[in-house]
Design a protein around this motif. Structure first.
Motif, mmCIF file in Angstrom:
data_model
loop_
_atom_site.group_PDB
_atom_site.id
_atom_site.type_symbol
_atom_site.label_atom_id
_atom_site.label_comp_id
_atom_site.label_asym_id
_atom_site.label_seq_id
_atom_site.Cartn_x
_atom_site.Cartn_y
_atom_site.Cartn_z
ATOM 1 N N ARG A 1 0.847 -1.212 0.000
ATOM 2 C CA ARG A 1 0.000 0.000 0.000
ATOM 3 C C ARG A 1 0.876 1.254 0.000
ATOM 4 N NH1 ARG A 1 -2.712 -2.763 3.945
ATOM 5 N NH2 ARG A 1 -1.780 -1.417 5.518
ATOM 6 N N LEU A 2 0.379 2.269 -0.740
ATOM 7 C CA LEU A 2 1.061 3.570 -0.756
ATOM 8 C C LEU A 2 0.727 4.295 0.538
ATOM 9 C CD1 LEU A 2 2.627 5.512 -2.733
ATOM 10 C CD2 LEU A 2 0.386 6.421 -3.359
ATOM 11 N N PRO A 3 1.720 4.783 1.261
ATOM 12 C CA PRO A 3 1.405 5.510 2.499
ATOM 13 C C PRO A 3 0.528 6.719 2.193
ATOM 14 C CG PRO A 3 3.762 5.178 2.259
ATOM 15 C CD PRO A 3 3.145 4.752 0.984
ATOM 16 N N GLN A 4 -0.376 7.049 3.080
ATOM 17 C CA GLN A 4 -1.271 8.204 2.917
ATOM 18 C C GLN A 4 -0.472 9.501 3.003
ATOM 19 O OE1 GLN A 4 -4.621 8.802 2.497
ATOM 20 N NE2 GLN A 4 -4.712 6.668 1.856
ATOM 21 N N LEU A 5 -0.783 10.454 2.122
ATOM 22 C CA LEU A 5 -0.142 11.768 2.188
ATOM 23 C C LEU A 5 -1.220 12.804 2.508
ATOM 24 C CD1 LEU A 5 2.050 11.579 -1.051
ATOM 25 C CD2 LEU A 5 2.867 11.444 1.300
ATOM 26 N N GLN A 6 -0.851 13.812 3.302
ATOM 27 C CA GLN A 6 -1.764 14.932 3.579
ATOM 28 C C GLN A 6 -1.551 15.994 2.513
ATOM 29 O OE1 GLN A 6 -3.953 15.261 6.168
ATOM 30 N NE2 GLN A 6 -3.463 13.135 6.701
ATOM 31 N N TRP A 7 -2.604 16.492 1.917
ATOM 32 C CA TRP A 7 -2.471 17.499 0.849
ATOM 33 C C TRP A 7 -3.085 18.826 1.288
ATOM 34 C CZ3 TRP A 7 0.173 16.389 -3.616
ATOM 35 C CH2 TRP A 7 0.479 15.032 -3.838
ATOM 36 N N THR A 8 -2.404 19.910 0.940
ATOM 37 C CA THR A 8 -2.898 21.256 1.253
ATOM 38 C C THR A 8 -2.954 22.050 -0.056
ATOM 39 O OG1 THR A 8 -1.632 21.122 3.299
ATOM 40 C CG2 THR A 8 -2.491 23.299 2.724
ATOM 41 N N GLU A 9 -3.980 22.862 -0.231
ATOM 42 C CA GLU A 9 -4.081 23.643 -1.467
ATOM 43 C C GLU A 9 -3.042 24.776 -1.452
ATOM 44 O OE1 GLU A 9 -8.037 24.749 -2.525
ATOM 45 O OE2 GLU A 9 -7.371 25.771 -4.354
ATOM 46 N N ASN A 10 -2.373 24.973 -2.581
ATOM 47 C CA ASN A 10 -1.398 26.062 -2.688
ATOM 48 C C ASN A 10 -2.113 27.395 -2.911
ATOM 49 O OD1 ASN A 10 1.188 24.947 -2.340
ATOM 50 N ND2 ASN A 10 1.045 23.961 -4.353
ATOM 51 N N PRO A 11 -1.486 28.508 -2.486
ATOM 52 C CA PRO A 11 -2.097 29.811 -2.766
ATOM 53 C C PRO A 11 -2.076 30.089 -4.261
ATOM 54 C CG PRO A 11 0.118 30.084 -1.848
ATOM 55 C CD PRO A 11 -0.199 28.616 -1.787
ATOM 56 N N ASP A 12 -3.071 30.827 -4.726
ATOM 57 C CA ASP A 12 -3.115 31.206 -6.139
ATOM 58 C C ASP A 12 -2.301 32.495 -6.307
ATOM 59 O OD1 ASP A 12 -3.849 32.301 -8.680
ATOM 60 O OD2 ASP A 12 -5.524 30.887 -8.705
ATOM 61 N N ILE A 13 -1.113 32.368 -6.881
ATOM 62 C CA ILE A 13 -0.175 33.493 -6.978
ATOM 63 C C ILE A 13 -0.769 34.596 -7.860
ATOM 64 C CG2 ILE A 13 2.165 34.156 -7.697
ATOM 65 C CD1 ILE A 13 2.880 31.105 -7.386
ATOM 66 N N LEU A 14 -1.275 34.193 -9.000
ATOM 67 C CA LEU A 14 -1.818 35.165 -9.954
ATOM 68 C C LEU A 14 -3.004 35.923 -9.353
ATOM 69 C CD1 LEU A 14 -2.063 36.421 -12.761
ATOM 70 C CD2 LEU A 14 -3.286 34.373 -13.509
ATOM 71 N N ALA A 15 -3.900 35.190 -8.701
ATOM 72 C CA ALA A 15 -5.079 35.850 -8.111
ATOM 73 C C ALA A 15 -4.639 36.860 -7.048
ATOM 74 C CB ALA A 15 -6.029 34.816 -7.528
ATOM 75 N N ALA A 16 -3.572 36.496 -6.299
ATOM 76 C CA ALA A 16 -3.082 37.412 -5.257
ATOM 77 C C ALA A 16 -2.511 38.686 -5.883
ATOM 78 C CB ALA A 16 -2.008 36.715 -4.416
ATOM 79 N N VAL A 17 -1.764 38.546 -6.983
ATOM 80 C CA VAL A 17 -1.195 39.730 -7.642
ATOM 81 C C VAL A 17 -2.314 40.544 -8.295
ATOM 82 C CG1 VAL A 17 0.425 40.559 -9.388
ATOM 83 C CG2 VAL A 17 1.022 38.576 -7.994
#
Ligand code: C5P
Length: 416
Positions: free
Chosen positions: A306-322
């Motif tokens: 089995r593949l170990p579980q990974l925790q995923w977090t959404e990255n900030p949207d760089i373009l939207a921030a600019v």
């Protein structure tokens, strides 16, 4: 092969005395390969380092050596040569030759034709003069040379380089002539219209790499070529360009300041630190939408299959921030350009991004059709409608995009 960049251009390549003359042989080949006709002019000192025969064979034209050559029908070689040229490049430019230019002396053909070149904006065709200095580091650092360079620059010459490193004399330092390929690119740049003169442009390019553990990560197939082409085209157009690049192995375009990053968070921080001072931001980077929580040690197989579980977090949207910074500023700067790499329904997805991120311009392309390639086709989408740019070399497309951005900036007011 990519579009020849100097087709129909006539270049006068001057050589003054210096060991770097050997690089100018390669330079002639590159200029000819880019479609230019090349007229070589050599000083007496240059002929001590490389033969006119070599330069004639490579340029396919007799080398001009003397103002007193009676084969010139009107006996005015300096006028004829300088009027025919689209640009004059002196490579190598020796310390002595630069001193002569600074003083406006004209005691042999090359300095004479430089002095005679049309250079005022009101002239029918102002001819750019580019100098590629090559000399020992002490000669380069000497106040007299620096004074002469400053004068030559003030009189309208562009100075290319010099580079630093090992010198023919065995010393190490500033004064190496730039390489032939760099000089060829600089010449191509000098002939582009200066549509973004005085403006600052920031571009993000390439993929990001999101670490899973110390030896693995998640990335994508973006090569960075489109973003690097835009950085080059903007620098050629006179902008001061910063390129924030994910992990790619591409050469930095001449005159572009590059910041290398790996992850989306690093790209976000690098871009946001600079965004508010920019006139234009072009987001070509294929930024990972998600990042895993990186493990400190390499994840080992445990035999369970089995593949170990990974925790995923959404990255900030760089373009939207600019874009949010731009939309809050009275000048609406930086002017933000987004990219949409899609596999289908390009116009709809691009327009959706335009509205969702609050952008004045989105450039759509079919990702799988262009990743890693030197050509592309684009769809420009803005409030006024859609405009398709047919398949072409990425540099050609980048130049068209730069002119589209320049036009929008000047319509907004305050642009170049
Ligand atoms: O959100 P999406 O990936 O569909 O939009 C693509 C555009 O947004 C590109 O210009 C890309 O460089 C930019 N982008 C970004 N930061 C992200 C995701 C996308 O700047 N996290």
């Amino acid at each position: 092969m990519a579009t020849p960049q100097l087709a129909g251009r006539h270049i006068v390549l001057g050589l003054s005395g210096g060991i770097a003359c050997y690089k100018s042989a390669e330079l002639v080949r590159l200029l000819v390969k880019q479609g230019a006709s090349v007229q070589v002019v050599m000083t007496e000192a240059a002929c001590q380092f490389i033969t006119p025969l070599t330069m004639q064979a490579l340029s396919n034209r007799p080398v001009a050596l003397s103002q007193w050559d009676l084969r010139e029908p009107n006996a005015m070689a300096h006028i004829n040569l300088s009027r025919q040229a689209d640009a004059i490049l002196v490579a190598p430019a020796s310390a002595d030759f630069i001193a002569k230019l600074a003083q406006g002396r004209a005691d042999e053909l090359l300095s004479l034709l430089c002095l005679a070149r049309p250079q005022h904006a009101l002239a029918l065709a102002p001819v750019p003069l580019l100098l590629a200095p090559a000399m020992n580091r002490e000669m380069w650092a000497h106040p007299a040379t620096q004074r002469n360079l400053a004068q030559a620059r003030a009189d309208g010459a562009a100075i290319l380089g010099p580079g630093a490193g090992d010198q023919a004399c065995g010393e190490v330092g500033d004064g190496r002539m730039l390489e032939a390929a760099e000089l060829c690119d600089a010449l191509i740049a000098a002939l582009q219209p200066k549509l973004l003169a005085g403006l600052r442009l920031l571009v993000s390019a390439g993929p990001t790499f999101e670490a899973i553990d110390p030896v693995r990560g998640v990335t994508n197939l973006s090569s960075g070529k489109m973003g690097f082409a835009i950085a080059r085209a903007a620098a050629e157009a006179g902008a001061s360009v910063t390129l924030v690049a994910g992990p790619v192995s591409l050469a930095t375009p001449l005159g572009v300041q590059r910041i290398d990053v790996q992850s989306a968070l690093q790209m976000h921080d690098a871009v946001l630190a600079l965004a508010a001072q920019q006139d234009v931001f072009v987001a070509t980077a294929a930024v990972a939408d998600w990042r895993p929580t990186a493990q400190a040690q390499k994840i080992k197989k445990d035999g369970s299959g089995r593949l170990p579980q990974l925790q995923w977090t959404e990255n900030p949207d760089i373009l939207a921030a600019v874009a949010a910074i731009a939309n809050a500023s009275p000048a609406r700067r930086p002017f933000c350009v987004g990219f949409a790499a899609e596999s289908q329904d390009l116009a709809r997805h691009a327009r959706d991004k335009l509205l969702r991120k609050g952008l004045p311009l989105v450039v759509g392309n079919i990702g799988p059709a262009t990743f890693g390639r030197d050509d592309n086709s684009l769809l420009l989408v803005d409030a006024a409608g859609d405009r398709a740019l047919p398949p072409a070399d990425k540099l050609d497309l980048a130049r068209t995009l730069v002119s589209e951005i320049a036009r929008r900036l000047s319509e907004q007011g305050g642009g170049a």
